[in-house]
Design an enzyme around this catalytic site. Structure first.
Site, PDB file in Angstrom:
ATOM      1  N   LYS A  22       0.846  -1.207   0.000  1.00  0.00           N
ATOM      2  CA  LYS A  22       0.000   0.000   0.000  1.00  0.00           C
ATOM      3  C   LYS A  22       0.878   1.253   0.000  1.00  0.00           C
ATOM      4  CE  LYS A  22      -1.608   1.757   4.085  1.00  0.00           C
ATOM      5  NZ  LYS A  22      -1.353   3.186   4.175  1.00  0.00           N
ATOM      6  N   ASN A  23       1.881   1.254   0.906  1.00  0.00           N
ATOM      7  CA  ASN A  23       2.667   2.473   1.088  1.00  0.00           C
ATOM      8  C   ASN A  23       3.579   2.779  -0.088  1.00  0.00           C
ATOM      9  OD1 ASN A  23       1.410   2.825   3.480  1.00  0.00           O
ATOM     10  ND2 ASN A  23       3.157   2.274   4.775  1.00  0.00           N
ATOM     11  N   ARG A  99      -4.448  10.488   4.424  1.00  0.00           N
ATOM     12  CA  ARG A  99      -3.378  11.461   4.526  1.00  0.00           C
ATOM     13  C   ARG A  99      -2.377  11.354   3.368  1.00  0.00           C
ATOM     14  NH1 ARG A  99       0.150  14.168   8.333  1.00  0.00           N
ATOM     15  NH2 ARG A  99       2.203  13.690   7.542  1.00  0.00           N
ATOM     16  N   ASP A 123      -4.499  12.537  13.197  1.00  0.00           N
ATOM     17  CA  ASP A 123      -5.212  11.263  13.090  1.00  0.00           C
ATOM     18  C   ASP A 123      -4.929  10.408  14.305  1.00  0.00           C
ATOM     19  OD1 ASP A 123      -2.844   9.890  12.678  1.00  0.00           O
ATOM     20  OD2 ASP A 123      -2.967  10.116  10.517  1.00  0.00           O
ATOM     21  N   ASP A 311       4.731   0.102  11.935  1.00  0.00           N
ATOM     22  CA  ASP A 311       3.471  -0.480  11.461  1.00  0.00           C
ATOM     23  C   ASP A 311       3.269  -1.920  11.935  1.00  0.00           C
ATOM     24  OD1 ASP A 311       2.791   1.853  10.245  1.00  0.00           O
ATOM     25  OD2 ASP A 311       3.197   1.206   8.203  1.00  0.00           O
TER      26      ASP A 311
HETATM   27  C1  UD1 Z   1       4.503   6.422   6.273  1.00  0.00           C
HETATM   28  C2  UD1 Z   1       3.558   5.256   6.128  1.00  0.00           C
HETATM   29  C3  UD1 Z   1       3.127   4.732   7.491  1.00  0.00           C
HETATM   30  C4  UD1 Z   1       4.336   4.410   8.348  1.00  0.00           C
HETATM   31  C5  UD1 Z   1       5.291   5.603   8.392  1.00  0.00           C
HETATM   32  C6  UD1 Z   1       6.576   5.319   9.141  1.00  0.00           C
HETATM   33  C7  UD1 Z   1       2.450   5.766   4.054  1.00  0.00           C
HETATM   34  C8  UD1 Z   1       1.182   6.082   3.373  1.00  0.00           C
HETATM   35  N1  UD1 Z   1       2.409   5.664   5.381  1.00  0.00           N
HETATM   36  O1  UD1 Z   1       3.784   7.486   6.901  1.00  0.00           O
HETATM   37  O2  UD1 Z   1       2.346   3.550   7.292  1.00  0.00           O
HETATM   38  O3  UD1 Z   1       3.907   4.118   9.656  1.00  0.00           O
HETATM   39  O4  UD1 Z   1       5.628   6.027   7.061  1.00  0.00           O
HETATM   40  O5  UD1 Z   1       7.191   4.195   8.615  1.00  0.00           O
HETATM   41  O6  UD1 Z   1       3.461   5.537   3.416  1.00  0.00           O
HETATM   42  N2  UD1 Z   1       6.793  14.088  10.768  1.00  0.00           N
HETATM   43  C9  UD1 Z   1       6.920  15.407  11.121  1.00  0.00           C
HETATM   44  N3  UD1 Z   1       6.993  16.332  10.114  1.00  0.00           N
HETATM   45  C10 UD1 Z   1       6.949  16.012   8.786  1.00  0.00           C
HETATM   46  C11 UD1 Z   1       6.798  14.631   8.452  1.00  0.00           C
HETATM   47  C12 UD1 Z   1       6.755  13.696   9.474  1.00  0.00           C
HETATM   48  O7  UD1 Z   1       6.976  15.755  12.295  1.00  0.00           O
HETATM   49  O8  UD1 Z   1       7.030  16.895   7.929  1.00  0.00           O
HETATM   50  C13 UD1 Z   1       6.760  13.066  11.859  1.00  0.00           C
HETATM   51  C14 UD1 Z   1       5.438  12.342  11.964  1.00  0.00           C
HETATM   52  O9  UD1 Z   1       4.535  13.045  12.766  1.00  0.00           O
HETATM   53  C15 UD1 Z   1       5.856  11.024  12.584  1.00  0.00           C
HETATM   54  C16 UD1 Z   1       7.237  10.777  12.009  1.00  0.00           C
HETATM   55  O10 UD1 Z   1       7.695  12.044  11.546  1.00  0.00           O
HETATM   56  O11 UD1 Z   1       5.956  11.145  13.971  1.00  0.00           O
HETATM   57  C17 UD1 Z   1       7.275   9.761  10.872  1.00  0.00           C
HETATM   58  O12 UD1 Z   1       6.435  10.183   9.833  1.00  0.00           O
HETATM   59  P1  UD1 Z   1       6.668   9.766   8.316  1.00  0.00           P
HETATM   60  O13 UD1 Z   1       7.917   8.935   8.204  1.00  0.00           O
HETATM   61  O14 UD1 Z   1       6.600  10.992   7.497  1.00  0.00           O
HETATM   62  O15 UD1 Z   1       5.429   8.855   8.051  1.00  0.00           O
HETATM   63  P2  UD1 Z   1       4.344   8.960   6.897  1.00  0.00           P
HETATM   64  O16 UD1 Z   1       5.019   9.228   5.603  1.00  0.00           O
HETATM   65  O17 UD1 Z   1       3.247   9.852   7.338  1.00  0.00           O
END
Ligand code: UD1
Length: 426
Positions: A22-23, A99, A123, A311
């Site tokens: 999915k990701n 998201r 979320d 995850d």
């Molecule tokens: C993606 C995955 C999700 C997985 C996660 C970490 C998808 C659709 N989802 O989520 O299933 O759990 O990676 O492996 O691919 N953060 C910030 N600022 C930012 C971006 C992130 O503070 O600009 C923080 C987030 O709040 C979180 C952490 O960084 O605490 C990790 O987020 P991120 O790696 O960006 O996860 P996603 O891409 O949202």
């Protein structure tokens, strides 16, 4: 309301096929926006999030079709036909549902010079900021403003630059790579995320004509090109789904061959399962995981790849809940990810939370109760817990699980589990 009724007591045995992640698939679909014409993506899971991303792309003017394969595993082929001038706005109704819609931001601003994408808000697993997406795009020369609940990005032409991420964010790395491929000059992203899904996206972009080095490492270098072409590509197998089946096999003391699982993408998780007493062996078309007797508790620390995946954390807590001994589970990626633990406790699990640590004392068996799936992975963890509970566990709000696991009920039934989807009036 849709629920799963899970009757505990059966070991998972047999073979299960894993389709694409999915990701990854969602980002490959977003990346299609970078070139006009028909992009074909194979092994795309038949899940709600793919339907939502299809709708995001349709509203941007793309023609999107999904054709499900006849073989098991819940995969299919997506064809995205992108117009010469795509639209640039993604509404709140779609971003709120998923998201990952935010991943159209990078490609749109790179290709069209502007994008207007609704802000996702919080979320159930944490606040999930966008600061790194925004500051990275600003470093590339975009002007970004927030107005009326939308992020509005404009950049007549992005320019290559150096970007240092405070944290190896998966989404920010992907958005920035997708923006940089059409920027003028060279972009270096340091402290980039290293997930296999990032490598998969970079592989697709390279096939489209992008010039990328270091995909899968913490320094990604992108030399911008003026134009990209549409391609045919295949999504990397879903390591989180594969990991869910592996943990399910261990918890239920079963024996499962996970077809298309890539052991190298699950190194830490498999090492933990081996420490718990599982028998793990690579087989020709994937991975076999078998368990005799009761597993032992193992400590787990979630970290960005190649660390233990956040995850799979709910499944790790569920596993510890029925193992011998005590496990310390530490969550380092999403601050709200222990919220589901209250549900697991309803099944009789002994878990104490202290900040981002959970202390789990294993019990011989859990005891069925109605529980609520608070997000995709929590839902899967609760179903696995239901499989080792006495009686019938009703897992409610399973639309979350449908967002991430194609044919979840059918796949589990194929492995011998007693599980049914039922519709309850609200
Ligand atoms: C993606 C995955 C999700 C997985 C996660 C970490 C998808 C659709 N989802 O989520 O299933 O759990 O990676 O492996 O691919 N953060 C910030 N600022 C930012 C971006 C992130 O503070 O600009 C923080 C987030 O709040 C979180 C952490 O960084 O605490 C990790 O987020 P991120 O790696 O960006 O996860 P996603 O891409 O949202």
């Amino acid at each position: 309301m849709e629920c799963f009724e899970v009757t505990g007591g059966t070991a998972l045995t047999g073979r299960v096929r894993v389709t694409g992640a999915k990701n990854s698939a969602l980002k490959l679909m977003a990346a299609a926006l970078l070139a006009s014409g028909r992009t074909t993506i194979e092994e795309v899971p038949d899940i709600l999030d793919v339907a939502i991303m299809s709708e995001v792309l349709r509203r941007l003017g793309c023609d999107v079709t999904y054709e499900r394969y006849s073989l098991g595993g819940g995969g299919g082929r997506v064809v995205v036909d992108v117009p010469a001038e795509p639209g640039t706005e993604t509404d709140y109704d779609l971003v709120r549902k998923m998201r990952a819609s935010i991943s159209v931001l990078g490609p749109l601003v790179a290709r069209c010079g502007s994008a207007r994408v609704a802000l996702p808000g919080g979320d159930a697993i944490g606040s999930r900021g966008l600061d790194m997406h925004i500051s990275g795009l600003e470093r590339l020369g975009a002007t970004i403003e927030s107005e009326h609940g939308f992020l509005v990005a404009t950049a007549p032409r992005l320019r290559g630059t150096s970007i240092w991420l405070d944290f190896p964010s998966v989404g920010a790395t992907e958005n920035l790579v997708m923006a940089a491929v059409l920027a003028e000059g060279t972009t270096v992203i340091d402290n980039a995320a290293r997930e296999p899904e990032i490598a998969d996206l970079c592989e697709m972009l390279a096939a489209m004509g992008a010039r990328i080095e270091g995909a899968g490492t913490s320094t990604i270098t992108v030399d911008g090109v003026p134009e990209l072409k549409p391609v045919t590509c295949t999504t990397v197998p879903d390591r989180i789904v594969a990991g869910t089946w592996a943990i399910g096999a261990v918890m239920t003391r079963g024996d499962v061959v996970i077809e298309r699982a890539v052991p190298d993408h699950l190194t830490v998780a498999l090492a933990k399962l081996a420490d718990a007493g599982a028998h793990i062996e690579p087989v020709e078309d994937g991975l076999r995981v078998a368990m005799d007797g009761r597993p032992r508790c193992v400590d787990v620390v979630t970290l960005p790849y190649p660390g233990f995946p956040t995850d799979l954390q709910p499944m790790a807590v569920a596993l510890a809940a029925v193992s011998t001994g005590t496990a310390l589970i530490t969550e380092n990626v999403f601050e709200g990810r222990f919220m589901f633990v209250n549900e697991l406790v309803r099944l009789g699990a002994s878990v104490r939370i202290d900040g981002h640590h959970a202390v789990v004392r294993g019990r011989e068996r859990l005891s069925s109760a109605p529980v609520l799936a608070t997000d995709i992975r929590a839902g899967a963890g609760l179903v696995l817990a239901g499989l080792v509970s006495d009686g019938v566990t009703e897992v409610q709000d399973v639309h979350h699980v449908d967002r991430g696991y194609p044919d979840f009920v059918e796949q589990l039934r194929g492995l011998g589990a007693q599980i049914e989807r039922i519709h309850r009036p609200d």
